[in-house]
Every structure is written in structure tokens, then in C-alpha cells.
Design a protein around this motif. Structure first.
Motif, PDB file in Angstrom:
ATOM      1  N   MET A   1       1.066  -1.503  -0.028  1.00 33.69           N
ATOM      2  CA  MET A   1      -0.100   0.676  -0.004  1.00 33.69           C
ATOM      3  C   MET A   1       1.312   0.939  -0.041  1.00 33.69           C
ATOM      4  O   MET A   1       1.488   1.077   0.753  1.00 33.69           O
ATOM      5  CB  MET A   1      -0.709  -0.416   1.108  1.00 33.69           C
ATOM      6  CG  MET A   1      -1.613   1.644   1.468  1.00 33.69           C
ATOM      7  SD  MET A   1      -3.032   1.402   2.782  1.00 33.69           S
ATOM      8  CE  MET A   1      -4.148  -0.093   2.479  1.00 33.69           C
ATOM      9  N   LEU A   2       0.277   2.038  -0.814  1.00 28.65           N
ATOM     10  CA  LEU A   2       1.230   3.325  -0.927  1.00 28.65           C
ATOM     11  C   LEU A   2       0.890   3.608   0.342  1.00 28.65           C
ATOM     12  O   LEU A   2      -0.026   4.017   1.209  1.00 28.65           O
ATOM     13  CB  LEU A   2       0.248   4.492  -1.742  1.00 28.65           C
ATOM     14  CG  LEU A   2       1.373   5.605  -1.828  1.00 28.65           C
ATOM     15  CD1 LEU A   2       2.555   5.730  -2.248  1.00 28.65           C
ATOM     16  CD2 LEU A   2       0.563   7.016  -2.487  1.00 28.65           C
ATOM     17  N   GLN A   3       2.602   4.500   1.458  1.00 28.81           N
ATOM     18  CA  GLN A   3       2.088   5.473   2.257  1.00 28.81           C
ATOM     19  C   GLN A   3       2.827   6.667   1.690  1.00 28.81           C
ATOM     20  O   GLN A   3       2.969   7.147   1.253  1.00 28.81           O
ATOM     21  CB  GLN A   3       4.046   4.251   3.323  1.00 28.81           C
ATOM     22  CG  GLN A   3       3.833   2.775   3.273  1.00 28.81           C
ATOM     23  CD  GLN A   3       2.717   3.194   4.285  1.00 28.81           C
ATOM     24  OE1 GLN A   3       2.771   3.359   5.534  1.00 28.81           O
ATOM     25  NE2 GLN A   3       1.295   1.966   4.573  1.00 28.81           N
ATOM     26  N   THR A   4       2.651   7.406   2.649  1.00 27.82           N
ATOM     27  CA  THR A   4       2.282   9.168   2.939  1.00 27.82           C
ATOM     28  C   THR A   4       2.168   9.638   3.918  1.00 27.82           C
ATOM     29  O   THR A   4       1.336   9.194   4.833  1.00 27.82           O
ATOM     30  CB  THR A   4       1.585   9.610   1.327  1.00 27.82           C
ATOM     31  OG1 THR A   4       1.625  11.081   1.876  1.00 27.82           O
ATOM     32  CG2 THR A   4      -0.194   9.347   2.199  1.00 27.82           C
ATOM     33  N   LYS A   5       3.226  10.093   4.061  1.00 23.55           N
ATOM     34  CA  LYS A   5       2.696  11.535   5.844  1.00 23.55           C
ATOM     35  C   LYS A   5       1.755  12.064   5.357  1.00 23.55           C
ATOM     36  O   LYS A   5       2.650  14.158   4.136  1.00 23.55           O
ATOM     37  CB  LYS A   5       3.948  11.723   5.759  1.00 23.55           C
ATOM     38  CG  LYS A   5       5.178  10.202   6.545  1.00 23.55           C
ATOM     39  CD  LYS A   5       6.490  10.656   7.175  1.00 23.55           C
ATOM     40  CE  LYS A   5       7.452   9.744   7.600  1.00 23.55           C
ATOM     41  NZ  LYS A   5       8.638   9.516   7.834  1.00 23.55           N
ATOM     42  N   LEU A   6       0.818  13.002   5.320  1.00 26.21           N
ATOM     43  CA  LEU A   6       0.380  13.946   5.255  1.00 26.21           C
ATOM     44  C   LEU A   6       0.516  14.537   5.246  1.00 26.21           C
ATOM     45  O   LEU A   6       0.595  16.576   4.880  1.00 26.21           O
ATOM     46  CB  LEU A   6      -1.329  13.626   5.379  1.00 26.21           C
ATOM     47  CG  LEU A   6      -1.560  12.265   4.969  1.00 26.21           C
ATOM     48  CD1 LEU A   6      -3.626  12.003   5.270  1.00 26.21           C
ATOM     49  CD2 LEU A   6      -1.959  12.778   3.079  1.00 26.21           C
ATOM     50  N   GLU A 323      12.236   2.040   5.861  1.00 28.44           N
ATOM     51  CA  GLU A 323      11.205   1.347   5.296  1.00 28.44           C
ATOM     52  C   GLU A 323      10.115   2.348   3.916  1.00 28.44           C
ATOM     53  O   GLU A 323       9.635   1.652   3.374  1.00 28.44           O
ATOM     54  CB  GLU A 323      10.835   0.955   6.235  1.00 28.44           C
ATOM     55  CG  GLU A 323      11.355  -0.753   7.031  1.00 28.44           C
ATOM     56  CD  GLU A 323      11.981  -0.918   6.043  1.00 28.44           C
ATOM     57  OE1 GLU A 323      11.115  -1.842   5.275  1.00 28.44           O
ATOM     58  OE2 GLU A 323      13.235  -1.858   6.366  1.00 28.44           O
ATOM     59  N   PHE A 324       9.864   3.000   4.793  1.00 31.16           N
ATOM     60  CA  PHE A 324       8.989   4.338   4.040  1.00 31.16           C
ATOM     61  C   PHE A 324       8.865   4.160   2.361  1.00 31.16           C
ATOM     62  O   PHE A 324       8.367   3.765   1.751  1.00 31.16           O
ATOM     63  CB  PHE A 324       9.187   5.632   5.166  1.00 31.16           C
ATOM     64  CG  PHE A 324       8.063   6.614   4.518  1.00 31.16           C
ATOM     65  CD1 PHE A 324       6.584   5.934   4.154  1.00 31.16           C
ATOM     66  CD2 PHE A 324       8.417   7.655   4.247  1.00 31.16           C
ATOM     67  CE1 PHE A 324       6.204   7.633   4.209  1.00 31.16           C
ATOM     68  CE2 PHE A 324       7.954   9.159   3.127  1.00 31.16           C
ATOM     69  CZ  PHE A 324       6.519   8.784   3.746  1.00 31.16           C
ATOM     70  N   VAL A 325      10.733   5.457   2.652  1.00 31.04           N
ATOM     71  CA  VAL A 325      11.010   4.994   1.042  1.00 31.04           C
ATOM     72  C   VAL A 325      10.816   3.105   0.467  1.00 31.04           C
ATOM     73  O   VAL A 325      10.377   3.422  -0.941  1.00 31.04           O
ATOM     74  CB  VAL A 325      12.528   5.545   0.760  1.00 31.04           C
ATOM     75  CG1 VAL A 325      12.321   5.307  -0.513  1.00 31.04           C
ATOM     76  CG2 VAL A 325      12.163   6.646   1.573  1.00 31.04           C
ATOM     77  N   LYS A 326      11.227   2.548   0.639  1.00 33.29           N
ATOM     78  CA  LYS A 326      11.066   1.378   0.445  1.00 33.29           C
ATOM     79  C   LYS A 326       9.620   0.387  -0.360  1.00 33.29           C
ATOM     80  O   LYS A 326       9.655   0.276  -1.223  1.00 33.29           O
ATOM     81  CB  LYS A 326      12.265  -0.111   1.161  1.00 33.29           C
ATOM     82  CG  LYS A 326      13.618  -0.347   0.858  1.00 33.29           C
ATOM     83  CD  LYS A 326      13.821  -0.815   1.775  1.00 33.29           C
ATOM     84  CE  LYS A 326      15.089  -1.336   2.094  1.00 33.29           C
ATOM     85  NZ  LYS A 326      15.797  -2.688   2.607  1.00 33.29           N
TER      86      LYS A 326
END
Length: 375
Positions: A1-6, A323-326
Motif C-alpha cells: 500500500m502507498l505510504q504517505t506522511k500527510l 522502510e517508508f521509502v522502500k
């Protein structure tokens, strides 16, 4: 799932990027011999094991494309047309592998102030679709003579009617009615002898541009007698080029130049209609985009021959960001696999943000980026 820091996604239009004169290295950076940091050494390995081999690969593919253009024109048969078309796709994939690194030799401008990359890929800088202009130009050239269609003629052409797009149209459609049936394409080449002069003229010009870029990276950049690689790694760009407004005279470190170039590429994917405008006639965009994902991962994780990677340095206290970038690179790859334009745009924007924030912050580096509203 796409991870994004809103909370970290600013609201802005197409932004302008400006670099500080230096990146800010923290006192906590690990030092190695000669006053170079571990980050300097990691970036040197990115240059030597990823960027330069990618530049070399683009040259090899362009040489093969030129060779097959000659072979096809000597035979003008269906088998060699297929080989030419397949090689165009391979060359386009090599280009998308190189496209995140539009710095140094590829951003060098000519007398018309157009960058080298513009002549190879006219869509990259402005997002415009120049197929109509190229078709008009091909029709005009068909009224010339072989003597007119010399190397000087092609090297002086406007960037809007050269490069990979021109070669795509010459390889994948008939000029007079855009018929994409190979029998129709072949018949035009059989009946119009100048069509081969045009094809070969454009392929030679593409190869010339790529040769100049590779020479800049490996041998002689801007008549300095030194390669861009050596100037960049040895922190000599600013001392070699000091003209007012000169992008090479800003004292910007290699890490900043490379990461900003990659960030600008993902900003491009997030803002321009790449999936609607690029490699449409050849139906070859998605495999090309996959190469961009592969090379992005390689820059961060290293290769089998590297001894120090950016991910390793980021993991020193910032493992969650790794991990976020991966996860976001995987999401970008999934959008390519699914050929989903909306997801390409959204995942590219997140990776754009990662290259602005998470990656430099995890390495304790200030890029010095200013983001302004507007295109």
C-alpha cells in the motif's frame, strides 16, 4: 500500500527549485580520510557503479539503433523493420533508466540555450507533445534532396523535431496517414528513398548527442580537460566554473546535485502527462518507466559491487524512513505493472517528497530547496 506522511505534504503548484551554495553537513557525520564523509564515498560509488554504467548503456543502445537503421535501409525488409522497432524500444528503456540523472553533461545548453536532454527527449522539459511538428517536418524533408539531408542539417534542427520521438514516428508509422501497419510502413520506405535518409540522419544525430554526454561524464566536460565524474567527486566544479549564474559554479555537493535531479524527475512524472504523451505510437512506455523504478532502488540500495549504500547510512537512526521509502518504490512499481495513470502520478509525487525530505533528513543533509506556488 502507498505510504504517505500527510502532515509533510505541502500544498503547492509546480514549484521552482533553487539550491543553497552548500549542503549542510552535520558535525555528527562520519568522517573518512582526506576530509571526505561516508556520504561522499557512498555517492562516489553511486556515480561509478550506477550512473556512469547507465550512461554507457544508453550509448550502447543508441549505437545499436543507428546500426540497425543502416541495416534496415540497406535491405528494406520486414524482418529488419521489426529489429529496428525492437531496438527503439530498448533504447527508450535505456533512456528512462538515465532520465533521473539530467545533470552535468545532459543539462549543458547549446547556443540556443536548450539543454542536451531536450534534443533527446523533447517532452522532458516542457511536457509538450511535438508529434504534429515532427510529422510536418518529415513531410517537408521528403521534398528535399539527399545532399540537403546531411549531418549539419540534422544537428542544426530545433529540439522539438529531433531525438527519440522523431525516431519513434519514423519507425512505427507511415508518414502520410500515420498508418501503423508494418506493411504500410515498409511500402513507404520502398517507394520514398528519402525516408531512409531522414531515418539515418535522425539516428546519427541522436547518437552524436549521447556520445557528447558520455564524453562529458568520462573524459572532458565543458573543455575543462577533466571528466564531469572527476570534477563532481573531487569537489572541483565550483573552482572550475565560476561564471555568474553558472549551475556548475554554485559549490553544490554531489549528493545534492544527484538527489535534486532525481527529485525533479519524479516531480516531472507527477506534473506532466507522460503516460498519455510519451512512447504512445510504439506502445512502449510502461517497460521504460520500470527502468526508472529499478535505477531509483539501485541508487539507494547499491549494487553487488558497492561497499556502502545510502540505505545503510540512512539506517543509522532512521530505519523507519528506509522502510517508508522502500514501500513507496514498491507502490510506484505496482502502478506501472497495473498501467494505472492516476497511481503513477500519485506515487511519483510521494517519491518526489521522499527525495526532498525523508532521504536527506535521514542523512542529516539540508538540500536548501525552496518551493514556490505556480508553474
Amino acid at each position: 500500500m502507498l505510504q504517505t506522511k500527510l502532515s509533510q505534504l505541502p500544498k503547492f503548484g509546480f514549484f521552482a527549485v533553487s539550491l543553497l551554495l552548500t549542503a549542510c553537513y552535520s558535525d555528527t557525520d562520519s568522517k573518512v580520510s582526506g576530509g571526505y564523509t561516508e556520504l561522499d564515498r557512498a555517492i562516489e560509488q553511486v556515480i561509478d557503479h550506477t550512473i556512469i554504467p547507465t550512461m554507457d548503456n544508453m550509448l550502447v543502445k543508441s549505437e545499436k539503433l543507428n546500426s540497425l537503421a543502416i541495416q534496415f535501409c540497406d535491405s528494406r525488409n520486414a524482418d529488419n523493420l521489426l529489429l529496428l522497432q525492437d531496438q527503439w524500444k530498448a533504447t527508450n528503456q535505456a533512456w528512462y533508466r538515465l532520465l533521473p540523472f539530467t545533470l552535468g553533461p545532459l543539462e549543458t545548453t547549446d547556443a540556443l540555450s536548450e539543454s542536451a536532454v531536450s534534443y533527446i527527449d523533447s517532452h522532458r522539459d516542457r511536457g509538450n507533445d511535438y508529434k504534429t511538428s515532427i510529422r510536418t517536418d518529415i513531410t517537408a524533408m521528403m521534398a528535399l534532396t539527399t545532399e540537403d539531408l546531411n549531418a549539419t542539417y540534422f544537428s542544426s534542427k530545433n529540439f522539438t523535431i529531433t531525438g527519440l520521438l522523431a525516431l519513434e514516428l519514423l519507425s512505427f508509422e507511415r508518414s502520410d496517414d500515420q498508418d501503423q501497419n508494418n506493411n504500410a510502413i515498409l511500402a513507404e520506405y520502398m517507394n520514398q528513398s528519402l525516408k531512409c535518409d531522414i531515418l539515418q540522419g535522425q539516428s546519427v544525430e541522436l547518437l552524436r548527442r549521447i556520445e557528447l554526454a558520455q564524453t562529458g561524464w568520462k573524459i572532458n566536460y565543458r573543455d575543462s580537460g577533466k571528466s564531469y565524474r572527476d570534477l563532481l567527486v573531487n569537489k572541483q566544479l565550483e573552482s572550475s566554473f565560476t561564471g555568474i549564474g553558472d549551475p556548475d559554479g554554485t559549490g553544490t555537493p554531489a549528493f545534492t546535485r544527484i538527489i535534486v535531479s532525481m527529485q525533479e524527475y519524479y516531480d516531472y512524472l507527477g506534473k506532466r502527462n507522460v503516460t498519455l504523451n510519451s512512447a504512445q505510437i510504439s506502445n512502449a512506455l510502461w517497460p521504460a518507466l520500470s527502468q526508472s523504478a529499478i535505477i531509483t532502488r539501485e541508487v539507494l540500495s547499491g549494487t553487488d559491487t558497492t561497499t556502502l549504500s545510502l540505505y545503510q547510512l540512512m539506517s543509522n537512526g532512521y530505519k523507519p524512513d528506509v522502510e517508508f521509502v522502500k514501500e513507496n518504490i514498491i507502490a510506484f512499481e505496482d502502478s506501472i505493472t497495473n498501467e494505472n495513470t492516476a497511481d503513477i502520478i500519485s506515487t511519483a509525487k510521494v517519491l518526489d517528497g521522499n527525495l526532498k525530505r525523508e532521504i536527506p533528513e535521514a542523512l542529516n543533509i539540508a538540500l536548501g530547496l525552496n518551493f514556490n506556488d505556480g508553474d
